[in-house]
Design a protein around this motif. Structure first.
Motif, PDB file in Angstrom:
ATOM      1  N   HIS A   1       0.774  -1.236   0.000  1.00  0.00           N
ATOM      2  CA  HIS A   1       0.000   0.000   0.000  1.00  0.00           C
ATOM      3  C   HIS A   1       0.810   1.293   0.000  1.00  0.00           C
ATOM      4  O   HIS A   1       0.481   2.234  -0.729  1.00  0.00           O
ATOM      5  N   GLU A   2       1.819   1.389   0.843  1.00  0.00           N
ATOM      6  CA  GLU A   2       2.383   2.704   1.171  1.00  0.00           C
ATOM      7  C   GLU A   2       3.355   3.214   0.117  1.00  0.00           C
ATOM      8  O   GLU A   2       4.310   2.529  -0.237  1.00  0.00           O
ATOM      9  N   HIS A   3       3.117   4.431  -0.347  1.00  0.00           N
ATOM     10  CA  HIS A   3       4.006   5.084  -1.301  1.00  0.00           C
ATOM     11  C   HIS A   3       3.604   6.547  -1.410  1.00  0.00           C
ATOM     12  O   HIS A   3       2.461   6.861  -1.727  1.00  0.00           O
ATOM     13  N   SER A   4       4.539   7.442  -1.139  1.00  0.00           N
ATOM     14  CA  SER A   4       4.300   8.873  -1.314  1.00  0.00           C
ATOM     15  C   SER A   4       4.624   9.245  -2.756  1.00  0.00           C
ATOM     16  O   SER A   4       5.780   9.168  -3.180  1.00  0.00           O
ATOM     17  N   GLU A   5       3.614   9.647  -3.492  1.00  0.00           N
ATOM     18  CA  GLU A   5       3.761   9.955  -4.915  1.00  0.00           C
ATOM     19  C   GLU A   5       4.225  11.396  -5.092  1.00  0.00           C
ATOM     20  O   GLU A   5       3.588  12.326  -4.598  1.00  0.00           O
ATOM     21  N   ALA A   6       5.323  11.577  -5.819  1.00  0.00           N
ATOM     22  CA  ALA A   6       5.859  12.919  -6.068  1.00  0.00           C
ATOM     23  C   ALA A   6       5.570  13.337  -7.499  1.00  0.00           C
ATOM     24  O   ALA A   6       5.662  12.532  -8.435  1.00  0.00           O
ATOM     25  N   ASP A   7       5.210  14.608  -7.672  1.00  0.00           N
ATOM     26  CA  ASP A   7       5.136  15.217  -8.995  1.00  0.00           C
ATOM     27  C   ASP A   7       6.405  16.042  -9.152  1.00  0.00           C
ATOM     28  O   ASP A   7       6.548  17.102  -8.543  1.00  0.00           O
ATOM     29  N   HIS A   8       7.344  15.536  -9.927  1.00  0.00           N
ATOM     30  CA  HIS A   8       8.661  16.170 -10.003  1.00  0.00           C
ATOM     31  C   HIS A   8       8.626  17.501 -10.743  1.00  0.00           C
ATOM     32  O   HIS A   8       9.580  18.277 -10.654  1.00  0.00           O
ATOM     33  N   ARG A   9       7.529  17.797 -11.428  1.00  0.00           N
ATOM     34  CA  ARG A   9       7.407  19.128 -12.013  1.00  0.00           C
ATOM     35  C   ARG A   9       7.353  20.187 -10.920  1.00  0.00           C
ATOM     36  O   ARG A   9       7.834  21.311 -11.095  1.00  0.00           O
ATOM     37  N   PHE A  10       6.750  19.822  -9.791  1.00  0.00           N
ATOM     38  CA  PHE A  10       6.626  20.752  -8.673  1.00  0.00           C
ATOM     39  C   PHE A  10       7.542  20.386  -7.510  1.00  0.00           C
ATOM     40  O   PHE A  10       7.668  21.154  -6.562  1.00  0.00           O
ATOM     41  N   GLY A  11       8.157  19.194  -7.559  1.00  0.00           N
ATOM     42  CA  GLY A  11       9.006  18.752  -6.459  1.00  0.00           C
ATOM     43  C   GLY A  11       8.225  18.535  -5.183  1.00  0.00           C
ATOM     44  O   GLY A  11       8.738  18.785  -4.088  1.00  0.00           O
ATOM     45  N   ARG A  12       7.014  18.024  -5.308  1.00  0.00           N
ATOM     46  CA  ARG A  12       6.094  17.997  -4.176  1.00  0.00           C
ATOM     47  C   ARG A  12       5.425  16.633  -4.074  1.00  0.00           C
ATOM     48  O   ARG A  12       5.124  15.997  -5.088  1.00  0.00           O
ATOM     49  N   PHE A  13       5.205  16.169  -2.818  1.00  0.00           N
ATOM     50  CA  PHE A  13       4.427  14.955  -2.597  1.00  0.00           C
ATOM     51  C   PHE A  13       2.947  15.307  -2.726  1.00  0.00           C
ATOM     52  O   PHE A  13       2.451  16.235  -2.082  1.00  0.00           O
ATOM     53  N   MET A  14       2.241  14.532  -3.544  1.00  0.00           N
ATOM     54  CA  MET A  14       0.877  14.900  -3.908  1.00  0.00           C
ATOM     55  C   MET A  14      -0.187  14.211  -3.053  1.00  0.00           C
ATOM     56  O   MET A  14      -1.235  14.793  -2.781  1.00  0.00           O
ATOM     57  N   ASN A  15       0.036  12.966  -2.639  1.00  0.00           N
ATOM     58  CA  ASN A  15      -0.972  12.228  -1.864  1.00  0.00           C
ATOM     59  C   ASN A  15      -0.718  12.413  -0.377  1.00  0.00           C
ATOM     60  O   ASN A  15      -0.473  11.469   0.369  1.00  0.00           O
ATOM     61  N   HIS A  16      -0.811  13.664   0.056  1.00  0.00           N
ATOM     62  CA  HIS A  16      -0.381  14.016   1.412  1.00  0.00           C
ATOM     63  C   HIS A  16      -1.544  14.055   2.408  1.00  0.00           C
ATOM     64  O   HIS A  16      -1.739  15.033   3.139  1.00  0.00           O
ATOM     65  N   ASP A  17      -2.302  12.980   2.465  1.00  0.00           N
ATOM     66  CA  ASP A  17      -3.304  12.809   3.514  1.00  0.00           C
ATOM     67  C   ASP A  17      -3.659  11.323   3.577  1.00  0.00           C
ATOM     68  O   ASP A  17      -3.260  10.535   2.719  1.00  0.00           O
ATOM     69  N   LEU A  18      -4.428  10.953   4.582  1.00  0.00           N
ATOM     70  CA  LEU A  18      -4.724   9.532   4.776  1.00  0.00           C
ATOM     71  C   LEU A  18      -5.818   9.027   3.838  1.00  0.00           C
ATOM     72  O   LEU A  18      -6.107   7.825   3.820  1.00  0.00           O
ATOM     73  N   ALA A  19      -6.434   9.922   3.065  1.00  0.00           N
ATOM     74  CA  ALA A  19      -7.376   9.476   2.047  1.00  0.00           C
ATOM     75  C   ALA A  19      -6.645   8.945   0.828  1.00  0.00           C
ATOM     76  O   ALA A  19      -7.134   8.038   0.142  1.00  0.00           O
TER      77      ALA A  19
END
Length: 756
Positions: free
Chosen positions: A669-687
């Motif tokens: 299950h666990e994986h923090s998805e990054a959008d490297h265009r913004f350098g940001r983790f996108m799935n940043h909540d428990l939903a």
């Protein structure tokens, strides 16, 4: 305002409970009834609420702020930025907390440089949380944007050796034998590549700091931390405050798993607010902000194994590349396990880093081993399949009786017992030798197994014990309980030492003013603080014997401590039960209101370094896989663990169960998805960041091998926090292969990978 520390009260009626007995948590009632207060729940008069504002770019500089709309929100008191913050020391040396890796630690609101997406750039302070949150949303930050790089896979070409090593990190040893030639000449070869994405900790309790300011300027800070003294050190050094002016408390911690080893940025922000307004301040991070500091690092690995036809390992090569930040070299022991677990004459281990524009990774449960052991154990399963050998038989064939890297003996190693106990309970002998052998309905059924290993550590600590005239025993140390059951096991150790009912014993911790204790991490608290507690109570035993002699009690005139037994609140000669005298009578006759003792636990490094000290496990898993939907269900897990003496089987089992659940989450299950265009983790909540939930978890069976390790600790115990996780994800991966015949090496094993 001085709020006393409230330790949990022991469950009444439990009586004398020796170590090794399953015992409910003595803090359980306080937690389930809401009496236990966490960092964001401590009351304070005239409290100010702070909300952090985070950067929206990954790299650049702050040109300025537009604050008029934010300041116009009713109730807003002040907005702190790098332009108007309280004084902070400029020398980076003073910002190094006790667990900081090499480099220059991040300093919140220190200057105009943006180092990563989500970096705090301002703090809004208001009379209510709602006002602070509203105003934070109105703060406008102006940036000069620079090009960022957060893509590890695209930056592999610039991987480098770590510049410096943090304390406790062992660099991979030099090559042993000739692994390249041995690999080329072996009849069975496996080359396996692995990718592990970023994971975030997500404990239930959000990171929070409540700074309560007294009239004299003293700061009492309730902090979400795994080490109150570490947080006090950090605050004192960063802001130039005398230690006596700062007290940090963490009596209850709602999970941490490594995320609380270092002070997170809400702590200095809350202190800044208190210093600026001369009032009490609370800062609580949101769930989304929990993704704006450290994480388990993204890692790429390659494992090459070679063996003879009978399964004898001839070559092991294991290379890993992991991410770190631009400002610190965070390192983990990822590959070293491959040189310790199995006997082999030819071994190569390599480990490199890539600098990225992200926050420094931090320890997460079983750091390094979670990824490194996964790669090794999946590769071992592939090798077994290539040879046509049972995976457990391959491991037993290459069982290491001594450490292959240096020939040192193990202090204790009951891994064979783990294999035997786990296999018998699981029914491993009935496993079909080939994949795709069993189908039930629309699901394929598979069985897999893996080995786990983790270090058995001991640090240094102090403990204080006081036996009161009424028979109450109070023991204290600045330890932490992050949900592991520390309150309970420390009380059990003390109660057993003096033969007292558990309800007469209190263990005080979670306060920086108490005797020094290490940060709660590395599965070392029982071996360290527990041994210190035992040492302090043994000093009380000697004082009680001295009292008996002084009072002319003839039975004890020539006795030594080892001749005594402490039980039912009394002291007696081991060979003469009739000599029993109540401890309260000894103090009463001596006209004492109590006796006390202090103890400093220092590991016997000269002795310990002669051995490899480790915990071990064998994990057996059954999965059911629907290939059309790509879904994987983990139906059964048997985890057999060797971790020295198990002082409290109830809480120890809970630790292993929790580790297994997280291992399932790591696998599926666990994986923090990054959008490297913004350098940001996108799935940043428990939903969107998926963790295991009730429907994902079925039968988990925990077994403990009989082991007693007096090298690691005088208690014979090791630690169980990390070992429960290690090997689980590999066993799940191997079971999926056995079910489907498809090899999915990297985690998480999501439905798209299974269908592919």
């Amino acid at each position: 305002m001085n709020l006393p520390l409230q330790p949990p009260v022991a469950i009444p009626g439990t009586g004398h409970v020796p170590t090794g007995t399953g015992t409910p948590r003595i803090d359980g009632r306080a937690k389930v009834t809401g009496q236990a207060r966490y960092a964001a729940e401590w009351p304070a008069t005239d409290l100010v609420y702070g909300v952090a504002v985070n950067s929206t770019i990954a790299k650049g500089r702050i040109l300025g702020f537009s604050l008029q709309e934010a300041e116009a929100v009713p109730g807003v008191l002040k907005i702190i930025t790098h332009l108007n913050r309280p004084h902070m020391r400029g020398n980076g040396l003073f910002y190094k907390d006790m667990t900081a890796p090499a480099g220059k630690p991040f300093r919140a609101l220190y200057d105009d440089v943006v180092r990563y997406s989500g970096q705090p750039v301002a703090l809004v302070l208001a009379e209510t949380f709602e006002a602070a949150r509203e105003a934070a949303g109105r703060v406008e930050t102006h940036y000069e944007v620079e090009e960022h790089d957060t893509n590890l896979l695209a930056a592999m070409g610039r991987a480098r050796e770590p510049r410096k090593m943090k304390a406790g990190f062992s660099a991979p040893p030099k090559d042993k034998g000739d692994p390249t030639a041995a690999f080329a000449n072996a009849p069975h070869q496996v080359v396996a590549d692995f990718y592990h994405g970023v994971e975030h900790h997500n404990p239930m309790e959000l990171f929070a700091s409540t700074v309560i300011r007294d009239a004299d300027g003293h700061l009492t800070i309730y902090d979400k931390t795994q080490g109150s003294q570490n947080s006090r050190w950090y605050v004192s050094q960063v802001f130039g405050l005398p230690k006596k002016k700062v007290t940090v408390r963490n009596p209850y911690v709602g999970g941490a798993f490594g995320s609380g080893l270092r002070p997170q940025y809400q702590l200095p922000l809350a202190v800044m607010g208190s210093l600026a307004l001369e009032r009490s301040v609370r800062v609580v991070l949101t769930r989304q902000q929990m993704f704006t500091f450290g994480h388990r690092p993204e890692t790429v690995q390659r494992v090459k194994l070679a063996a003879d036809a009978d399964g004898t390992l001839r070559s092991i090569s294991h290379d890993a590349v992991a991410e770190t930040s631009r400002f610190e070299d965070y390192v983990e022991v990822v590959v070293n396990w491959s040189g310790q677990l199995y006997a082999c004459d030819n071994v190569h281990l390599g480990y490199k880093l890539v600098d990225l524009d992200q926050y420094t990774p931090i320890d997460m449960r079983a750091p390094g081993a979670a990824h490194g052991m996964h790669a090794l154990e999946v590769a071992m399963d592939e090798l077994a399949a290539d040879i046509g050998m049972d995976p457990l038989a391959l491991r037993l064939k290459n069982y290491a009786e001594v450490n292959p890297a240096d020939g040192k003996p193990f202090s204790t190693k009951a891994l064979r017992d783990c294999y035997r106990l786990g296999a018998e309970r699981f029914g491993w002998s009935d496993r079909a030798p080939l994949p795709r052998a069993r189908r039930e309905g629309h699901e394929w059924v598979g069985w897999g197994m893996a080995t786990g290993q983790w270090d058995a550590l001991q640090m240094f600590a102090r403990a204080h014990a006081r036996l009161h005239a009424d028979g109450r025993l109070v023991v204290s140390s600045a330890a932490s309980d992050i949900g592991t059951g520390t309150y309970t096991v420390m009380s059990m150790i003390a109660a057993e030492a003096l033969g007292l009912p558990l309800e007469q014993v209190s263990f005080q911790m979670g306060d920086s003013t108490l005797p020094v204790a290490p940060i709660e991490g590395g599965s070392s608290h029982v071996t360290t603080v527990g041994s210190a507690v035992q040492g302090a109570c043994e000093k009380l035993q000697k004082q009680l014997l001295a009292l008996a002699r002084k009072q002319g009690r003839a039975a004890f005139a020539r006795a030594r401590v080892h001749d005594l037994v402490f039980a039912r609140g009394s002291m007696a000669l081991r060979d003469d039960p009739g000599s029993a005298v109540p401890l309260t009578a000894l103090l009463a006759d001596g006209q004492l209101d109590g006796i006390e003792a202090k103890y400093l636990l220092l590991p016997n490094l000269l002795e310990q370094r002669k051995f490899v000290r480790a915990t071990h496990s064998a994990v057996f898993v059954e999965v059911r896989v629907d290939e059309e939907l790509g879904t994987v269900r983990v139906m059964r897990v048997v985890s057999a663990v060797a971790a020295g003496r198990i002082l409290n089987p109830t809480t120890a089992r809970s630790q292993i169960v929790g580790g297994v659940i997280w291992g399932i989450g790591e696998a599926l299950h666990e994986h923090s998805e990054a959008d490297h265009r913004f350098g940001r983790f996108m799935n940043h909540d428990l939903a969107q960041y998926h963790v295991s939930v009730n429907a994902d978890i079925h039968d988990i069976d925990v077994l403990f091998a009989d082991e007693d390790d007096r090298v690691v600790s005088s208690l014979g115990a090791k630690g169980v926090g990390e070992i429960g996780l290690v090997g689980v994800s590999a066993a799940v991966s191997n079971a999926i292969y056995h079910a489907t015949g498809k090899r999915v090496r990297s985690t998480p094993i999501t439905p798209d990978k299974v269908m592919r």
